[in-house]
Design a protein around this motif. Structure first.
Motif, PDB file in Angstrom:
ATOM      1  N   ALA A 161     -27.129  55.642  34.704  1.00 51.80           N
ATOM      2  CA  ALA A 161     -25.920  56.379  35.068  1.00 51.80           C
ATOM      3  C   ALA A 161     -24.778  55.804  34.235  1.00 51.80           C
ATOM      4  CB  ALA A 161     -25.612  56.235  36.555  1.00 51.80           C
ATOM      5  N   VAL A 162     -24.220  56.603  33.347  1.00 50.08           N
ATOM      6  CA  VAL A 162     -23.204  56.133  32.408  1.00 50.08           C
ATOM      7  C   VAL A 162     -21.833  56.124  33.079  1.00 50.08           C
ATOM      8  CG1 VAL A 162     -22.102  56.545  30.172  1.00 50.08           C
ATOM      9  CG2 VAL A 162     -24.538  57.049  30.484  1.00 50.08           C
ATOM     10  N   SER A 163     -21.142  54.990  33.005  1.00 47.54           N
ATOM     11  CA  SER A 163     -19.811  54.868  33.602  1.00 47.54           C
ATOM     12  C   SER A 163     -18.704  54.898  32.557  1.00 47.54           C
ATOM     13  CB  SER A 163     -19.702  53.580  34.420  1.00 47.54           C
ATOM     14  OG  SER A 163     -19.998  52.444  33.621  1.00 47.54           O
ATOM     15  N   ALA A 164     -19.024  54.559  31.305  1.00 45.58           N
ATOM     16  CA  ALA A 164     -18.018  54.561  30.239  1.00 45.58           C
ATOM     17  C   ALA A 164     -18.721  54.582  28.894  1.00 45.58           C
ATOM     18  CB  ALA A 164     -17.121  53.329  30.346  1.00 45.58           C
ATOM     19  N   TYR A 165     -18.079  55.216  27.886  1.00 43.12           N
ATOM     20  CA  TYR A 165     -18.617  55.186  26.535  1.00 43.12           C
ATOM     21  C   TYR A 165     -17.512  55.448  25.535  1.00 43.12           C
ATOM     22  CZ  TYR A 165     -21.270  56.216  22.338  1.00 43.12           C
ATOM     23  OH  TYR A 165     -21.758  56.195  21.061  1.00 43.12           O
TER      24      TYR A 165
END
Length: 333
Positions: A161-165
């Motif tokens: 689950a991506v929280s920031a990029y």
């Protein structure tokens, strides 16, 4: 979420290379379980070497086995490199593969990829904002169905689950969930369950930092007939690298609770009081201190020395005074 070529088709091989070593060696044929984190083990003259080895191997391996830029795991003969595998997948998220190098065209799409020796990996990507690029809120799930690679048979699943990029620097945050993620090969088997949150900040190839945390992550397996379990609880760690003259310095630290089937009577608490420092391409730190605490205030102070040595200082009666000191080799990770 743009996907490029060939990353996930090597997933089974990456899993095999790291998971097989996650529980280390062993012998016998006994089955052991990890004690609850709430129950502390006493640290004694008799078990101090085991406590030191288990703590260093389990608590520091997640950060010590990371390679250049925090992306590529170093070769490791210890445990739990399953976390280094997690970091490898974490770094690969911006360039996940589709067969033939295609791209994902839907907000949510599922593709099934054949493993090299049979079985499949089902990859489901959810582009939450449908912007065609990796961004906060996106997620990726991998399910292994009898996936056979040269290193063994991979099973279970992984979810990100991506929280920031930040596409410009490659800095990223994500939470990885292990669900019976497993490898079986040559009579040995290893599995991982739990979650791991990771966040990277990348300035350049030689200046970066990575943080790791988990409320609970368990790695267990049967190696050479011996079943072992290691559980990290309330765990957090950081690793960073920066230039220093003509070389680089890598610093790392960790804190949390460790329950291990190799440590009788309960868990221990560990905390780095002075960050461990590795110079250049050295395989062991030359400085750094960790305090390990057990039942009744019993404690072990672990100090990294030059030339791959580790000093153990024991306070078995918990009176705040270390009554013995031993120097030996830095534990294999």
């Amino acid at each position: 979420m743009r996907m490029t070529k060939n990353t996930w088709q090597t997933a089974g091989a990456l899993a095999a290379a790291t998971l097989l070593a996650a529980c280390g060696g062993g012998g016998g044929g006994t089955q052991e379980t990890s004690p609850p984190a709430s129950q502390r083990a006493a640290i004694t003259a008799q078990n101090q070497a085991v406590v030191a080895d288990e703590t260093v191997s389990s608590a520091l391996a997640p950060v010590e086995t990371l390679g250049a830029g925090g992306v590529t795991p170093k070769s490791s003969g210890g445990r739990p490199p399953v976390l280094a595998l997690a970091r490898r997948y974490f770094a690969a998220l911006p360039s996940l593969a589709l067969p033939g190098g295609g791209t994902w065209t839907k907000a949510q799409e599922t593709q099934t990829i054949a493993c090299s020796g049979g079985g499949t990996i089902t990859v489901t990507a959810n582009d939450a904002d449908n912007n065609g690029a990796l961004s906060a809120g996106d997620s990726v799930a991998m399910a292994f169905d009898n996936c056979v690679e040269p290193e063994g048979r991979v099973g279970g699943s992984l979810q990100f689950a991506v929280s920031a990029y930040d596409a410009s620097s490659g800095s990223m945050g994500a939470t990885l969930a292990f669900n019976s993620f497993s490898l079986a090969a040559g009579g040995d088997a290893v599995n991982a369950n739990g979650t791991l949150a990771m966040a990277s900040s990348i300035t350049s190839s030689d200046r970066w930092s990575l943080s790791l945390s988990t409320s609970q992550l368990t790695v267990g397996g049967t190696i050479a007939g011996r079943t072992e379990t290691r559980q990290l609880s309330d765990y957090s760690a950081t690793v960073s690298q920066e230039p220093s003259g003509t070389t680089v310095l890598t610093r790392y630290q960790a804190r949390g609770d460790l329950g291990s089937s190799a440590i009788s009577g309960g868990s221990v608490h560990f905390e780095t009081t002075t960050p461990f420092t590795v110079t250049g391409a050295a395989s062991t730190p030359s400085s750094g201190v960790m305090q390990v605490t057990g039942a009744g205030g019993s404690a072990l102070r672990l100090t990294a020395l030059a030339d791959g040595q580790l000093q153990r200082e024991l306070d078995a009666d918990g009176n705040g005074s270390f009554e013995s000191s031993t120097i030996g080799a830095w534990p294999a990770l």
